[in-house]
Every structure is written in C-alpha cells, then in structure tokens.
Design an enzyme around this catalytic site. Structure first.
Site, short mmCIF file in Angstrom:
data_model
loop_
_atom_site.label_atom_id
_atom_site.label_comp_id
_atom_site.label_asym_id
_atom_site.label_seq_id
_atom_site.Cartn_x
_atom_site.Cartn_y
_atom_site.Cartn_z
N ASP A 13 0.75 -1.25 0.00
CA ASP A 13 0.14 -0.09 0.51
C ASP A 13 0.66 1.28 -0.14
O ASP A 13 0.80 2.38 0.69
CB ASP A 13 -0.96 0.09 0.95
CG ASP A 13 -1.51 -1.43 1.32
OD1 ASP A 13 -2.46 -1.79 -0.32
OD2 ASP A 13 -2.25 -1.87 2.05
N LYS A 16 1.67 1.47 -5.26
CA LYS A 16 2.57 1.28 -6.30
C LYS A 16 1.69 1.80 -7.55
O LYS A 16 2.44 2.15 -8.39
CB LYS A 16 2.33 0.30 -6.01
CG LYS A 16 3.80 -0.50 -5.28
CD LYS A 16 3.80 -2.33 -5.05
CE LYS A 16 2.34 -3.30 -3.90
NZ LYS A 16 2.27 -2.57 -2.68
N GLY A 40 -4.29 -4.77 -3.49
CA GLY A 40 -5.35 -3.46 -3.93
C GLY A 40 -5.19 -2.25 -4.38
O GLY A 40 -3.65 -1.47 -3.87
N HIS A 41 -4.77 -2.14 -6.03
CA HIS A 41 -4.16 -0.84 -6.31
C HIS A 41 -4.83 0.07 -6.78
O HIS A 41 -5.82 0.12 -7.64
CB HIS A 41 -3.53 -1.13 -6.72
CG HIS A 41 -1.77 -2.11 -6.88
ND1 HIS A 41 -1.83 -2.41 -8.12
CD2 HIS A 41 -1.97 -2.91 -5.77
CE1 HIS A 41 -0.34 -4.05 -7.57
NE2 HIS A 41 -0.83 -3.75 -5.99
N GLN A 224 2.00 -5.82 -3.21
CA GLN A 224 2.88 -6.49 -1.75
C GLN A 224 3.90 -5.87 -1.55
O GLN A 224 4.41 -4.38 -2.36
CB GLN A 224 3.38 -7.77 -1.26
CG GLN A 224 1.36 -8.29 -1.09
CD GLN A 224 0.71 -9.11 -2.28
OE1 GLN A 224 1.48 -9.27 -2.94
NE2 GLN A 224 -0.32 -8.75 -2.67
P1 GDP Z 1 -0.86 0.47 -3.27
O1 GDP Z 1 -0.87 -1.50 -2.96
O2 GDP Z 1 0.88 0.32 -3.35
O3 GDP Z 1 -1.11 0.88 -5.43
O4 GDP Z 1 -1.04 1.37 -2.56
P2 GDP Z 1 -2.95 1.73 -2.48
O5 GDP Z 1 -3.54 2.25 -3.46
O6 GDP Z 1 -3.83 0.32 -1.22
O7 GDP Z 1 -3.34 2.53 -1.27
C1 GDP Z 1 -2.64 3.91 -1.40
C2 GDP Z 1 -3.60 4.72 -1.19
O8 GDP Z 1 -2.52 6.27 -0.91
C3 GDP Z 1 -5.05 5.18 -2.58
O9 GDP Z 1 -6.31 5.34 -1.37
C4 GDP Z 1 -3.99 6.35 -3.48
O10 GDP Z 1 -4.47 7.11 -3.61
C5 GDP Z 1 -3.21 7.10 -1.73
N1 GDP Z 1 -1.85 7.72 -2.29
C6 GDP Z 1 -1.07 7.56 -3.25
N2 GDP Z 1 0.06 8.80 -3.07
C7 GDP Z 1 -0.41 9.20 -2.01
C8 GDP Z 1 0.46 10.22 -2.09
O11 GDP Z 1 1.41 10.92 -2.46
N3 GDP Z 1 0.05 11.30 -1.34
C9 GDP Z 1 -1.51 11.10 -0.82
N4 GDP Z 1 -2.67 11.91 -0.01
N5 GDP Z 1 -2.28 9.61 -1.20
C10 GDP Z 1 -1.84 8.90 -1.80
P1 IMO Z 2 -0.75 -3.79 -2.22
O1 IMO Z 2 -0.40 -4.56 -3.32
C1 IMO Z 2 -0.63 -4.73 2.43
C2 IMO Z 2 -0.44 -8.64 4.28
C3 IMO Z 2 -2.23 -9.26 4.21
C4 IMO Z 2 -1.67 -9.96 5.55
C5 IMO Z 2 -0.75 -11.06 4.24
C6 IMO Z 2 -1.00 -11.78 3.69
O2 IMO Z 2 -2.10 -3.26 -2.25
O3 IMO Z 2 0.31 -3.36 -1.55
P2 IMO Z 2 -2.32 -12.63 2.33
O4 IMO Z 2 -3.79 -12.54 1.67
O5 IMO Z 2 -1.01 -12.50 1.06
O6 IMO Z 2 -1.46 -14.13 2.34
O7 IMO Z 2 -1.63 -11.99 3.31
O8 IMO Z 2 -0.32 -9.87 3.65
N1 IMO Z 2 -1.05 -8.28 2.84
C7 IMO Z 2 -1.56 -6.35 2.42
N2 IMO Z 2 -1.30 -6.21 2.34
N3 IMO Z 2 -1.27 -4.66 1.00
C8 IMO Z 2 -1.06 -5.59 -0.04
O9 IMO Z 2 -1.15 -5.33 -1.23
C9 IMO Z 2 -1.15 -6.82 0.81
N4 IMO Z 2 -1.79 -8.35 0.01
C10 IMO Z 2 -1.49 -8.91 1.39
O10 IMO Z 2 -2.39 -8.32 5.35
O11 IMO Z 2 -0.77 -9.25 6.66
MG MG Z 3 -3.09 -2.36 -1.62
#
Ligand code: GDP
Ligand code: IMO
Ligand code: MG
Length: 430
Positions: A13, A16, A40-41, A224
């Site tokens: 998170d 990416k 979850g991206h 991840q």
């Molecule tokens: P990922 O799994 O690495 O793709 O990241 P996620 O989408 O799960 O979580 C990142 C969250 O931060 C999302 O809600 C993005 O919209 C948000 N986000 C990404 N870059 C920035 C930033 O520079 N500032 C803020 N405030 N939010 C951001």
């Molecule tokens: P993105 O791509 C954050 C965490 C779960 C748990 C551990 C194992 O959005 O960054 P799993 O279901 O993979 O067997 O769970 O990994 N986890 C993540 N945490 N971002 C993710 O993906 C994750 N995918 C799995 O919360 O701790």
């Molecule tokens: Mg994510």
C-alpha cells in the site's frame, strides 16, 4: 531506454498503483508477476477513482498491453468481476489489450475457504490474511497439484487433476471439520468459466520476448512489499510469494537482464495491515492522525491500516535485498503540519543496537526503535508538482531519508492524483 520494475519497499500500500499508472504513459507493456487479488491498487485520474486487484494498472490508459504473468495466482471469478467493474467505468478490456499467461495458477473456491478456516482456527499463527486463498493456491502450485489456466482447455485432464487435488484438500478439510468438496461440481464450475478466461490466455513469455526484441518498454508491476516477501519479510507474517524485483523475471518468463531499473515505492511514513511485528507503530493520536490524513483503510478488505514513523533501517534492508535502484517517496503531503518527525535509524535489542532487522520472529517482536528527530513543516506540499514547491524542511526530510536508506529519490508523490507527481530522476532513462 530501461525496463522498470515497480515494487513496494515496506508492507504494501505504498502507492504502487498510482506510480505504475503515471509511468505507464511511456510504457508499452505492463506486467503483473506475483500475488493475486490480495493486492489493491488505487488510481485517481481527474477525481475518478479506479481500484485494481488483478488487472495491471496500465489497463486504464488506452493503447497499452496489460499482462498477467505466470507468477500470479488468478481467481477467475474475481477477475471477471473486476473486468466488468472496470468496463462499467469506461475502461477497455479485450483479448487485444489484456493477456493471461497460460501457465498461471488458478485460485479455486476451496483456496479461499481454507484460508478463512485457518484464520478462524484457534490454533496456529493468525496472519491476518486477506482471505483470498493466496497462500493455499501457492501451496498447491509448489506441491505440483495446482490447476493452471491452460488446463481449462482439456476436460479429461481437468477431471484427473481435480481428483488429485481433492485427495489433498478433502483430507485437510476433514481435519478442519469442513464438508468435503464435490469434484463434479468443481469440474462444472471450471467448465462454465473456461471460455471466458481462455479468450485472454496467451503464451506470455513469447509475447514478452517479442516486445523485448521490438525494443518496446516493459513495466513490471509488483504487489505487496519487501517486508511481506516470503523470504525477506517478517516471516511468518508475510504473503506467500516473493515480492522483490527478482520475481519480476521469474513471474513473467523473462530473464533478470530484462529488468534495468528497480523502483521501490516508499511511503513517507509506515503502514501495515494484518498481524505481525511493526517496530515504529504508533498507538497515540499521532498515529491516528496519519491514518486519518492518509486515509489508511485497506482497498481489498476495508481494514484499518496500522500507522507509524518512517523506518529507515527496514527500507534500507529492502533496498539491499530487493536491488532497488531508486525510490518514489509517496504521501509526503500526509506529513504536512506536523511539528516534528521521527525516523527509525536503528533497533535496540538487549544491550545491542542493530543496523538491520533480525530474521528471528522473537527478536523481530522485541526490537525497539532508535529514533532521530527531524523538524516538520507547516506549509502544504499537497498537490506539489515541482521540487521548488516543497518547503525547505520537507526537502531536508527527503534528503535525510535518501542518505539513511542508501538509495536516491527518483520521484515524489504529493496527492492521490496521477499528475501530482514530482520527477527527480527518470527511471526509464537510467
Ligand atoms: P498500492 O497497493 O501500493 O497500489 O497502494 P494503495 O492504493 O493500496 O494505497 C495507497 C493509497 O494512497 C491510495 O488510496 C492512493 O490513492 C493514495 N495515494 C497514493 N499516493 C499518494 C500521495 O502521494 N498522497 C496521498 N495523500 N495519497 C496518496
Ligand atoms: P498491495 O499490492 C498490504 C498482507 C495481509 C496479511 C499478509 C498475508 O495492495 O500493496 P495474504 O492474503 O497475502 O495471504 O495475506 O499480507 N497483504 C497486504 N498488505 N497490501 C497488500 O497488497 C497486501 N497483500 C497482502 O494483510 O498481513
Ligand atoms: Mg494496496
């Protein structure tokens, strides 16, 4: 021009999806190489939000080839649902712009069930998984009994493979007091979904080789992060795949020399979802403030993410173990308005101060962070698009992080919006 692998350098998170989308403007092909719909991206484009779990983040832009590599575990039902949702948002997903490796492993309903049964059991280690069946599917893959995309073409083979699979699963389920799986029903479910998945099936390694020979730009999208890597992360509180950039070669069917630059996506503080150690975790109002301003709720499960200070020791380790060339520092804006900021520069373990994160589970839980305190900034960085829009103290924070983690900053992200991104050094032209 360089092919770039985008990976998370913390516990996922990090942003990416946003960065892959931003970079994909110049890429021809975007490839997912591990994980599944545990990811979850999030992409935000002119206020419109797109949430992707299995589809590569390049899909939202027209004219790009999006690929699911062999290293991904694919839940076919989840994939079709995601495709429908995105189509509803006006995104084009067709067999022309989206391909799935025919040797990718399938996640079946029994995998999700087993994941949940284990998480709910009172014995064993609770990981806090996403309950999507990721672990059980990878177990079957390594144990050589998984059903793969290309098996969907062959009913007789499917029957045999289901029989082998159920010998294992039904024995396990018996021990967990769960009903046995009906093989005929599973076969029918797979035969029903087969044509909808097979239209995207492709010899991905060959397509990528062609792209390489045509000098097309390939972007590898990790899921991840390094601390969730099955080898290098906080084992056993990790996911069941390798999340580091080395996996981009294995999980797509290209050699390591195809990856020229590894971009580590790094949050300006730290978050984690699920169980497991987290040395810099904050349980006070400072942590709560980060969670609120950063909107730290999971994309997949909606769970509240745990928040804490930036951990430079952990990110430095991710830089080394994952071969990170440079980082994109994200969510800098979330730190706006704080008087002071702490950064972890070492771990106290008994009388010792460590400059690395130990691999032993007991030690990982025991270490205490050694902090360095830096000055915060009051001006807003939200939405900044150039380096000179950043307050001097924010620049100081970035420079100190760069020094501590021993990797240069390539990009800075200052809001969820695609264009609120500062390019410091272009990863593609490395
Ligand atoms: P990922 O799994 O690495 O793709 O990241 P996620 O989408 O799960 O979580 C990142 C969250 O931060 C999302 O809600 C993005 O919209 C948000 N986000 C990404 N870059 C920035 C930033 O520079 N500032 C803020 N405030 N939010 C951001
Ligand atoms: P993105 O791509 C954050 C965490 C779960 C748990 C551990 C194992 O959005 O960054 P799993 O279901 O993979 O067997 O769970 O990994 N986890 C993540 N945490 N971002 C993710 O993906 C994750 N995918 C799995 O919360 O701790
Ligand atoms: Mg994510």
């Amino acid at each position: 021009m360089a092919n770039v692998a985008v990976v998370g350098s913390q516990w996922g998170d990090e942003g990416k999806g946003k960065l892959v989308d931003w970079l994909s403007e110049r890429a021809d092909v975007v490839v997912r190489f591990q994980g599944g719909h545990n990811a979850g991206h999030t992409l935000v484009i002119d206020g419109k939000v797109y949430k992707l779990s299995l589809l590569p983040s390049g899909i939202v832009r027209g004219g790009k080839m999006s690929v699911i590599g062999n290293g991904v575990v694919v839940d076919p039902w989840a994939l079709l649902k995601e495709i429908e949702t995105l189509k509803g948002q006006g995104v084009t997903v067709t067999p022309e712009n989206f391909k799935i490796a025919e040797n990718a492993t399938l996640i079946l309903p029994c995998h999700g069930e087993l994941d949940a049964l284990r998480e709910d059991a009172t014995t064993g280690v609770k990981i806090g998984t996403t309950r999507r069946g990721i672990g059980p599917a990878y177990e079957d893959k390594v144990a050589r009994r998984a059903i793969r995309v290309s098996d969907l073409t062959d009913e007789e083979l499917l029957k045999k493979k289901i029989a082998t699979l159920l010998t294992h699963h039904n024995a396990l389920r018996k021990g967990l007091d769960a009903e046995p799986i009906d093989g005929d029903q599973l076969l029918q479910q797979l035969l029903d979904i087969a044509p909808k998945i097979l239209e995207f099936s492709d010899i991905v390694w060959r397509r990528l080789d062609e792209a390489k020979r045509e000098r097309k730009l390939i972007l590898f999208e990790g899921a991840q992060g390094t601390m969730l890597d099955n080898d290098h992360g906080t084992y056993p509180f990790v996911t069941s795949s390798n999340t580091v950039a080395g996996q981009a070669a294995v999980g797509s069917g290209m050699g390591p020399s195809s990856i020229n630059y590894v971009l580590g996506i790094t949050k300006a503080y730290t978050t984690r979802v699920g169980e497991g150690p987290f040395p810099t975790e904050l349980f006070d109002e400072v942590g709560q403030g980060l969670g609120e301003r950063g909107r730290e709720f999971g994309v997949v499960t909606g769970r509240k993410r745990r928040c804490g200070w930036f951990d430079a020791v952990m990110v430095r380790q991710a830089v080394k173990t994952g071969g990170i060339s440079g980082i994109a520092l994200t969510k800098l804006d979330v730190l706006d308005g704080m008087d002071e900021l702490k950064v972890c520069v070492g771990y106290k373990l008994g009388d010792e101060v460590l400059d690395y994160y130990p691999s032993n589970m007991t030690d990982q839980a025991k270490v205490e962070p050694v902090y360095e305190t830096l000055e915060g900034w009051q001006d807003s960085t939200f939405g900044a698009r150039s380096w000179d829009q950043l307050p001097a103290t924010a620049v100081k924070y970035i420079r100190r992080i760069e020094e501590l983690i021993e990797a240069p900053i390539a990009l800075v992200s200052t809001s969820p919006e695609r264009e609120d991104t500062i390019l410091v050094k272009d990863p593609f032209s490395d």
